[in-house]
Motif scaffolding. Structure first.
Motif, PDB file in Angstrom:
ATOM      1  N   ASN A 152      42.877   6.049 133.038  1.00 26.00           N
ATOM      2  CA  ASN A 152      43.578   6.808 131.933  1.00 26.00           C
ATOM      3  C   ASN A 152      44.835   6.358 131.818  1.00 26.00           C
ATOM      4  N   SER A 153      45.499   6.796 130.791  1.00 24.10           N
ATOM      5  CA  SER A 153      47.033   6.368 130.747  1.00 24.10           C
ATOM      6  C   SER A 153      47.749   7.351 129.992  1.00 24.10           C
ATOM      7  N   TYR A 154      49.095   7.323 130.386  1.00 23.96           N
ATOM      8  CA  TYR A 154      49.946   8.175 129.375  1.00 23.96           C
ATOM      9  C   TYR A 154      51.105   7.643 128.815  1.00 23.96           C
ATOM     10  N   SER A 155      51.490   7.563 127.508  1.00 25.26           N
ATOM     11  CA  SER A 155      52.189   6.852 126.818  1.00 25.26           C
ATOM     12  C   SER A 155      53.338   7.767 126.170  1.00 25.26           C
ATOM     13  N   ALA A 156      54.863   7.471 126.274  1.00 23.21           N
ATOM     14  CA  ALA A 156      55.558   8.457 125.440  1.00 23.21           C
ATOM     15  C   ALA A 156      56.614   7.335 124.974  1.00 23.21           C
ATOM     16  N   GLY A 157      57.345   7.807 123.776  1.00 23.16           N
ATOM     17  CA  GLY A 157      58.493   6.816 123.094  1.00 23.16           C
ATOM     18  C   GLY A 157      59.723   7.727 123.068  1.00 23.16           C
ATOM     19  N   ARG A 158      60.430   7.179 122.399  1.00 24.75           N
ATOM     20  CA  ARG A 158      62.021   8.005 121.982  1.00 24.75           C
ATOM     21  C   ARG A 158      62.320   7.905 120.733  1.00 24.75           C
ATOM     22  N   ILE A 167      58.471  11.820 124.080  1.00 24.80           N
ATOM     23  CA  ILE A 167      57.843  12.344 122.658  1.00 24.80           C
ATOM     24  C   ILE A 167      56.388  11.504 123.058  1.00 24.80           C
ATOM     25  N   PRO A 168      55.284  12.285 123.221  1.00 23.99           N
ATOM     26  CA  PRO A 168      54.017  11.708 123.406  1.00 23.99           C
ATOM     27  C   PRO A 168      53.804  10.767 122.185  1.00 23.99           C
ATOM     28  N   GLU A 169      52.973   9.816 122.800  1.00 22.42           N
ATOM     29  CA  GLU A 169      52.478   8.721 121.495  1.00 22.42           C
ATOM     30  C   GLU A 169      51.615   9.584 120.538  1.00 22.42           C
ATOM     31  N   GLY A 170      51.923   9.129 119.242  1.00 23.89           N
ATOM     32  CA  GLY A 170      50.925   9.580 118.370  1.00 23.89           C
ATOM     33  C   GLY A 170      51.658  10.864 117.527  1.00 23.89           C
ATOM     34  N   VAL A 171      52.665  11.297 118.099  1.00 23.16           N
ATOM     35  CA  VAL A 171      53.638  12.304 117.611  1.00 23.16           C
ATOM     36  C   VAL A 171      54.412  11.982 116.502  1.00 23.16           C
ATOM     37  N   THR A 172      54.082  12.634 115.265  1.00 24.25           N
ATOM     38  CA  THR A 172      54.865  12.450 114.011  1.00 24.25           C
ATOM     39  C   THR A 172      56.098  13.055 114.160  1.00 24.25           C
ATOM     40  N   LYS A 221      51.317   3.946 130.814  1.00 27.12           N
ATOM     41  CA  LYS A 221      51.003   2.867 130.166  1.00 27.12           C
ATOM     42  C   LYS A 221      52.369   2.185 129.342  1.00 27.12           C
ATOM     43  N   ALA A 222      53.087   3.149 128.802  1.00 29.29           N
ATOM     44  CA  ALA A 222      54.233   2.689 127.992  1.00 29.29           C
ATOM     45  C   ALA A 222      55.308   3.788 128.020  1.00 29.29           C
ATOM     46  N   GLY A 223      56.349   3.314 128.119  1.00 30.51           N
ATOM     47  CA  GLY A 223      57.409   4.370 128.339  1.00 30.51           C
ATOM     48  C   GLY A 223      58.527   4.194 129.174  1.00 30.51           C
ATOM     49  N   ASP A 224      59.664   4.773 129.115  1.00 32.42           N
ATOM     50  CA  ASP A 224      60.806   4.582 130.224  1.00 32.42           C
ATOM     51  C   ASP A 224      60.419   5.482 131.284  1.00 32.42           C
TER      52      ASP A 224
END
Length: 374
Positions: A206-212, A286-291, A48-51
């Protein structure tokens, strides 16, 4: 003689085998196969979102059950909840809720539940365009149904614990359509998937999202040393009830001063590393929602570190949103007032000397003025 006996024996075997062939049932290719017939619906899983070059989904198995929980007896099952145009409906053929209908006890136990399989996706297999797999539905033999009509079986996706995965928590129905065939026998006409509003759909998503996250180091002050090293710790915490199931990748893009060291478990992961002026350390997948929380050990001779997270001053923590790149800047300052060589204890004497010089100049200018007048 022996030859004749052998031929007679072989002939007997052939005749016996041919007799048994006549007892086998011949099945035509187009004959309905209702006993334990399997049908499918589509499960789509996408990034869904991520490089796409750094975001990598963990391996995942999606399960389905009566109430969306992992309780024993619920997983892998859907339960009959609605009937339409069956013997239990009145002449209007309006859809009935099985739980509230008067004749619910007359429904055979053999058709009250159907089976729903699971579907698995490999690590790193999910891309932006998505990947599709089939989920198997197994329904009872058509002869088990008391009449023609539509039988709706309710189920939900079991909620998993992988951080970054968006699980489908909607209610769905499998509709089994039963009718009479040309031989006046009950058969399964089709099996379709419907959403909670009883509207036809093709599958579940279903989707997977990660950030930086980038941690940048800035050193200021007239007494600072651009080669001084500072110890930094970044703590990543999964959302409640979730787990970080793949390693978070780390790389120092500029002025690297050593590898990142990791500790922790699937709920908490801690990265420790050294930085210096100009260092940029980047964390990916880094999975979405991780602080996260960034902390630097106070360095000798320097002021306390000052943090800036994205546009927020004096902030050193945040929450990852899929497809975004957070940035934490750590600023250290080391300054002092430069000695000019002027001692404050000699100031009164300097002032007297300055006054004398000014007085001499004024006296000289005044005397010259009188000489000019004469």
């Amino acid at each position: 003689m022996n030859r004749k006996k052998i031929l007679t024996f072989l002939l007997a075997i052939v005749m016996a085998f041919g007799s048994n062939l006549g007892n086998l049932k011949t099945v035509k290719a187009d004959e309905p196969q209702t006993q334990g017939t399997a049908y499918t619906f589509i499960k789509q899983y996408y990034l869904k979102a991520g490089d796409s070059t750094t975001a990598k989904n963990p391996a995942e198995t999606f399960l389905f059950g009566i109430n969306g929980s992992s309780e024993e007896g619920s997983v892998g099952k859907a339960i009959l909840r609605k009937v339409e145009k069956t013997k239990y409906n009145d002449e209007s053929h309006q859809m009935l809720d099985v739980e509230t209908m008067e004749k619910k006890d007359e429904i055979p136990e053999s058709i009250k539940k159907i089976s729903i399989g699971s579907v698995s996706f490999d690590e790193g297999s999910v891309k932006t365009e998505g990947i599709q797999k089939e989920v198997t539905i197994t329904v009872p033999d058509a002869s088990q149904y008391p009449s023609t009509g539509y039988y709706f079986y309710k189920f939900k996706e079991v909620q998993g614990d992988t951080a970054g995965v968006t699980y489908n928590d909607e209610e769905y129905f499998v509709r089994v359509a039963v009718h009479y065939n040309n031989e006046d026998k009950l058969e399964i006409a089709n099996v379709k998937l419907f959403n909670g509003d009883v509207l036809k759909v093709t599958g579940l998503q279903n989707s997977y999202s990660a950030g930086r996250l980038m941690v940048q180091k800035v050193v200021t002050g007239n007494m600072s040393n651009r080669n001084d090293e500072f110890n930094v710790t970044v703590t990543f915490t999964a959302p409640q009830g979730k787990k970080i199931k793949l390693p978070i990748e780390a790389k120092s893009e500029e002025n690297s001063v050593g590898d990142v060291q990791w500790e922790g478990d699937e709920q908490h992961k801690t990265a420790t590393f050294k930085v210096k002026a100009g260092t940029k350390t980047v964390f990916t997948n880094i999975p979405e929602g991780v602080t996260y929380r960034v902390e630097e050990q106070k360095a000798s001779g320097y002021d306390d570190p000052v943090y800036k997270t994205n546009s927020k001053e004096n902030e050193n923590s945040g929450t990852i949103t899929g497809g975004t790149a957070d940035e934490v800047i750590i600023r250290n300052n080391k300054s002092t007032q430069i000695d000019t060589g002027v001692f404050m204890t000699n100031l009164p004497y300097l002032l007297v000397l300055a006054a004398a010089v000014v007085g001499f100049i004024l006296f000289f200018l005044n005397k010259r003025h009188h000489m000019d007048e004469e």
